[in-house]
Design a protein around this motif. Structure first.
Motif, PDB file in Angstrom:
ATOM      1  N   LYS A 138       0.844  -1.217   0.000  1.00  0.00           N
ATOM      2  CA  LYS A 138       0.000   0.000   0.000  1.00  0.00           C
ATOM      3  C   LYS A 138       0.866   1.248   0.000  1.00  0.00           C
ATOM      4  N   LEU A 139       1.866   1.246   0.887  1.00  0.00           N
ATOM      5  CA  LEU A 139       2.708   2.435   1.003  1.00  0.00           C
ATOM      6  C   LEU A 139       3.509   2.682  -0.278  1.00  0.00           C
ATOM      7  N   MET A 140       4.177   1.631  -0.760  1.00  0.00           N
ATOM      8  CA  MET A 140       5.065   1.820  -1.912  1.00  0.00           C
ATOM      9  C   MET A 140       4.285   2.100  -3.204  1.00  0.00           C
ATOM     10  N   ALA A 141       3.136   1.411  -3.363  1.00  0.00           N
ATOM     11  CA  ALA A 141       2.352   1.634  -4.589  1.00  0.00           C
ATOM     12  C   ALA A 141       1.789   3.055  -4.595  1.00  0.00           C
ATOM     13  N   ALA A 142       1.388   3.540  -3.412  1.00  0.00           N
ATOM     14  CA  ALA A 142       0.863   4.908  -3.344  1.00  0.00           C
ATOM     15  C   ALA A 142       1.976   5.903  -3.671  1.00  0.00           C
ATOM     16  N   ILE A 143       3.163   5.669  -3.117  1.00  0.00           N
ATOM     17  CA  ILE A 143       4.288   6.566  -3.396  1.00  0.00           C
ATOM     18  C   ILE A 143       4.618   6.532  -4.891  1.00  0.00           C
ATOM     19  N   SER A 144       4.608   5.322  -5.452  1.00  0.00           N
ATOM     20  CA  SER A 144       4.899   5.178  -6.882  1.00  0.00           C
ATOM     21  C   SER A 144       3.894   5.963  -7.728  1.00  0.00           C
ATOM     22  N   THR A 145       2.600   5.832  -7.375  1.00  0.00           N
ATOM     23  CA  THR A 145       1.569   6.569  -8.117  1.00  0.00           C
ATOM     24  C   THR A 145       1.846   8.070  -8.052  1.00  0.00           C
ATOM     25  N   LEU A 146       2.195   8.521  -6.857  1.00  0.00           N
ATOM     26  CA  LEU A 146       2.477   9.952  -6.683  1.00  0.00           C
ATOM     27  C   LEU A 146       3.673  10.389  -7.522  1.00  0.00           C
ATOM     28  N   VAL A 147       4.751   9.607  -7.441  1.00  0.00           N
ATOM     29  CA  VAL A 147       5.982   9.978  -8.152  1.00  0.00           C
ATOM     30  C   VAL A 147       5.739  10.006  -9.659  1.00  0.00           C
ATOM     31  N   VAL A 148       5.118   8.949 -10.192  1.00  0.00           N
ATOM     32  CA  VAL A 148       4.892   8.885 -11.642  1.00  0.00           C
ATOM     33  C   VAL A 148       3.951  10.016 -12.082  1.00  0.00           C
ATOM     34  N   SER A 149       2.906  10.248 -11.288  1.00  0.00           N
ATOM     35  CA  SER A 149       1.949  11.300 -11.659  1.00  0.00           C
ATOM     36  C   SER A 149       2.634  12.658 -11.686  1.00  0.00           C
ATOM     37  N   VAL A 150       3.476  12.926 -10.691  1.00  0.00           N
ATOM     38  CA  VAL A 150       4.155  14.225 -10.658  1.00  0.00           C
ATOM     39  C   VAL A 150       5.142  14.336 -11.830  1.00  0.00           C
ATOM     40  N   CYS A 151       5.873  13.229 -12.125  1.00  0.00           N
ATOM     41  CA  CYS A 151       6.799  13.250 -13.276  1.00  0.00           C
ATOM     42  C   CYS A 151       6.038  13.560 -14.564  1.00  0.00           C
ATOM     43  N   VAL A 176      10.115   5.845 -15.416  1.00  0.00           N
ATOM     44  CA  VAL A 176       9.856   5.665 -13.980  1.00  0.00           C
ATOM     45  C   VAL A 176       8.674   4.708 -13.799  1.00  0.00           C
ATOM     46  N   ALA A 177       7.607   4.893 -14.588  1.00  0.00           N
ATOM     47  CA  ALA A 177       6.425   4.023 -14.462  1.00  0.00           C
ATOM     48  C   ALA A 177       6.778   2.577 -14.792  1.00  0.00           C
ATOM     49  N   ALA A 178       7.504   2.386 -15.902  1.00  0.00           N
ATOM     50  CA  ALA A 178       7.851   1.021 -16.316  1.00  0.00           C
ATOM     51  C   ALA A 178       8.750   0.355 -15.270  1.00  0.00           C
ATOM     52  N   SER A 179       9.634   1.117 -14.646  1.00  0.00           N
ATOM     53  CA  SER A 179      10.552   0.541 -13.662  1.00  0.00           C
ATOM     54  C   SER A 179       9.835   0.244 -12.347  1.00  0.00           C
ATOM     55  N   ALA A 180       8.987   1.180 -11.908  1.00  0.00           N
ATOM     56  CA  ALA A 180       8.373   1.027 -10.587  1.00  0.00           C
ATOM     57  C   ALA A 180       7.174   0.078 -10.607  1.00  0.00           C
ATOM     58  N   ASN A 181       6.329   0.189 -11.630  1.00  0.00           N
ATOM     59  CA  ASN A 181       5.032  -0.507 -11.578  1.00  0.00           C
ATOM     60  C   ASN A 181       4.927  -1.768 -12.424  1.00  0.00           C
ATOM     61  N   LEU A 182       5.530  -1.760 -13.605  1.00  0.00           N
ATOM     62  CA  LEU A 182       5.283  -2.887 -14.520  1.00  0.00           C
ATOM     63  C   LEU A 182       5.760  -4.235 -13.985  1.00  0.00           C
TER      64      LEU A 182
END
Lengths: 97, 633
Positions: free
Chosen positions: B114-127, B542-548
């Motif tokens: 939950k924590l990491m996926a939320a942070i990832s969403t935030l980071v990718v969205s801001v990028c 960033v999205a491909a590295s963090a989420n895919l």
């Protein structure tokens, strides 16, 4: 209520078939895409060769990647719908029996 | 007229949002439009979300400056939808509720995920938000005549209003409308380009006289250069990175910068455009900048199939591309060089580089596919990130929750591929059209498509600009909904378990939207002038590295564990952001020498994506599921 799905989804007997089909189509397209990237890397000058109506390989292959993506998507949807309809008919006949 | 059409469009979009906002009272309505959007509408809305400022402004701008290399982004962005359709669409719809975090945490209920996926969403969205805001400022500057920073603030304020009033429902309908209009009017623009045809002296249908740049011959004796024609004095010489040479000339008291070319011992000086930052303000082409003294629009064909002084008249789509591909067609492509002159003033020179058609229409002008192995690796890295990034973008993934079932998710993806694919074919014509019609602003490639539209009249310019602005509004809205969902739903509700009723949850989402909007405004001002497609390419990495890795391994590898997913997301974010922060392109933005950047690659995907996959596999194998269950129990 915050953990409920936005819209509840039903059981999908065609799911495993669609997943397998999706993977195969993904593999096919990935190879097509990878070929494009590697031709550029290994033989960049061949991308300048005129291949069709005055257009070079780079342009034709680029458009090809877009057109093939759509064609694959339509074929995938058609096959998925066939399978979903097949299971729907089976379910109906079971209900009648 | 441009301003009137533009304002009508914006007022309509905001009005629609307020209307739909009155209907949104529940969390399901705010984050997922109640899950009841028709797949056809959702498909075009997907296209609206995806065809952001990066696609319309950035890709057209890149094609207009580096030819085919810009089109590689179109190819990569579209190919990414194949991953979304065949691998992600239906399974994700089955697993998800409102957010990307819900989907990957569905089988685990893990705080780490939950924590990491939320942070990832935030980071990718801001990028992803940064280039949209940069594009907004770029667009509003010439249209409304206000500074870049105010343009960014304006977009931020409108978007926060849209998102804070209605959430996903309004975002969807705004995107549907905008996606449809973008494709229709881009088609009109391409039609106008090929009907006009090609010319070696483009004058925007008589609106802007063609400017012929002067050439002078010169003689070099030792280090000294003398202009052959009388009346010219050489004041200064400069050599910049890559051996480019410029000289400052003076005639009748007017100073100007010229690029130096040497061929078989003959020195030729080519007139350029320049901006010099002096104590009393910017001097453009030897005079103080003013309403009437601005940089001239540039970009034209020097030769068409080997001939000068030619007008082709109307061409078919194939003839248009074939003519530009011809090896005897020569394009003047404009580049930029920066240096400090002898008086300590910052000088920016815009100079023409001649490129033949066969080089223009294949990869190589931006991505050095014939260069060193490191340069080739950078190209491979970009193409990998573009292919794998789409299916990992949070604002795209949440759109799967707005339709009623997995089959609708699939069908809407197919509609999206059709609309997006068609649009990307158009980008090649729009970008090349801008390159050769004398419409480009040499200081900012992002305005290529709207300026091309202006060469066909103010009405088309107004419509295209309004659509481009709505493009940014819509994409930013979608990103802010995704990011506010990550804060209010994933962090506050699911991770921190803060007790909130349904109304409070929606309010938390709206407050989050306000804060993220503010951050986006600041970053949009800071990154002014950077090509928006380049910035989006980084967001994809960033999205491909963090989420895919998390999404695909979760679906296809049964041994995937919660700790493996959380570790993979962490490594993906840290590795991709770290590599970007120390890359040559970012060093240039910091004002440092790119050659001193510790990371030689501009695109991090080739390292960070495999690293994230490996992390997931290793950590999952070290923390088998049985162990996790025991810990949870």
């Amino acid at each position: 209520m915050f953990h409920e799905p936005a819209a509840p989804s039903q059981k999908d007997p065609a799911g495993p078939y669609k997943m397998r089909l999706g993977i195969w189509m993904f593999v096919f397209y990935s190879l097509f895409y990878a070929s494009f990237v590697f031709i550029n890397l290994l033989s960049p000058l061949s991308m300048a060769k005129i291949v069709f109506a005055g257009l070079n390989l780079a342009t034709v292959y680029g458009f090809g990647l877009i057109v093939v993506a759509l064609a694959e998507a339509l074929v995938y949807d058609w096959l998925c719908r066939q399978k979903e309809a097949h299971f729907a008919r089976m379910e109906e006949s079971e209900d009648i029996q | 007229m441009a301003i009137v059409v533009f304002l009508i469009f914006v007022v309509f979009v905001v009005g629609l949002s307020l209307y739909l906002g009155n209907k949104t009272k529940t969390a399901s309505g705010y984050y997922a439009a109640g899950g009841q959007i028709h797949w056809g509408v959702n498909g075009i809305a997907f296209a609206g979300d995806y065809l952001s400022a990066a696609s319309f402004l950035g890709i057209c701008g890149l094609i207009a400056t580096v030819g085919y290399d810009g089109f590689l982004y179109s190819i990569g962005y579209l190919a990414g939808w194949i991953v979304a359709l065949f691998v992600v669409a239906e399974p994700l719809k089955r697993m998800g509720k409102y957010t990307f975090t819900d989907a990957i945490d569905a089988n685990y209920n893990s705080n780490g995920i939950k924590l990491m996926a939320a942070i990832s969403t935030l980071v990718v969205s801001v990028c992803y938000l940064i280039p949209q805001m940069v594009g907004a400022g770029t667009l509003v500057e010439p249209l409304l005549g206000i500074p870049h920073a105010w343009g960014v603030v304006m977009v931020g304020a409108i978007v926060i209003t849209i998102v804070a009033t209605a959430g996903m429902a309004s975002t969807t309908y705004v995107q549907f409308m905008k996606g449809g209009l973008l494709v229709i009017f881009s088609t009109v623009l391409v039609g106008a380009v090929v009907i006009r045809g090609l010319s070696t002296q483009p004058d925007q249908d008589g609106q802007v006289p063609f400017y012929e740049y002067t050439q002078l011959t010169a003689t070099q004796a030792g280090a000294e250069i003398t202009v052959d024609e009388a009346g010219w004095a050489v004041l200064e010489q400069q050599e910049v990175n890559g051996g480019l040479r410029f000289v400052k000339l003076s005639r009748d008291g007017t100073e100007s910068w010229w690029s130096v070319a040497e061929d078989a011992g003959i020195l030729t000086l080519h007139e350029t455009q320049s901006v010099v930052d002096k104590a009393d303000g910017a001097w453009i082409n030897g005079a103080l900048a003013s309403a009437t003294n601005q940089l001239r629009q540039v970009g034209n064909l020097e030769k068409i199939r080997g001939e000068s002084d030619v007008e082709t008249g109307s061409l078919s789509l194939f003839e248009f591309l074939a003519t530009l591909t011809d090896k005897d067609t020569v394009v003047q492509s404009w580049k930029t060089a920066n240096f400090v002159n002898g008086d300590g003033e910052k000088v920016t020179v815009y100079y023409a580089k001649r490129v033949t058609g066969d080089k223009l229409m294949r990869p190589g002008l931006k991505f050095k596919v014939e260069g060193t192995w490191l340069e080739r690796l950078d190209f491979l890295s970009l193409m990998l990130a573009l292919f794998l990034g789409t299916a990992a973008l949070p604002h795209i993934l949440i759109r799967y929750y707005t339709v009623p079932n997995p089959a609708s998710a699939r069908k809407s993806t197919i509609v999206a591929i059709a609309a997006i694919g068609f649009f990307y074919v158009l980008t090649l014509f729009m970008g090349l059209g801008a390159m050769v019609n004398g419409v480009l602003n040499p200081a900012d490639s992002n305005m290529a498509a709207p300026l091309l539209a202006r060469s066909f009249g103010e009405l088309l310019f107004a419509i295209i600009s309004a659509i481009a602005f709505a493009t940014i509004l819509g994409t930013v809205s979608g990103l802010i909904v995704a990011a506010s969902g990550a804060i209010a739903h994933d962090l506050f509700d699911r991770y921190l378990k803060i007790e909130m009723d349904d109304k409070q949850k929606v309010r938390a989402g709206k407050v989050s939207a306000f804060v993220i909007g503010g951050i986006a405004i600041l970053l949009g001002i800071l990154f002014k002038g950077v090509n928006v497609t380049f910035l989006v390419g980084l967001a994809f990495a960033v999205a491909a590295s963090a989420n895919l890795p998390a999404i695909t391994m979760l679906l296809f590898w049964k041994k995937t564990t919660a700790k493996g997913i959380a570790a993979s997301i962490t490594v993906g974010i840290v590795a991709s952001l770290g590599l970007i922060a120390f890359s040559p392109e970012l060093y240039a933005i910091y004002g440092l020498n790119p050659l001193h950047a510790p990371v030689p690659l501009s695109n991090p995907g080739i390292i960070s994506i495999p690293l994230s996959f490996i992390t997931l596999v290793v950590v999952s194998l070290l923390t088998p599921k049985a162990e996790e269950v025991a810990v949870l129990a």
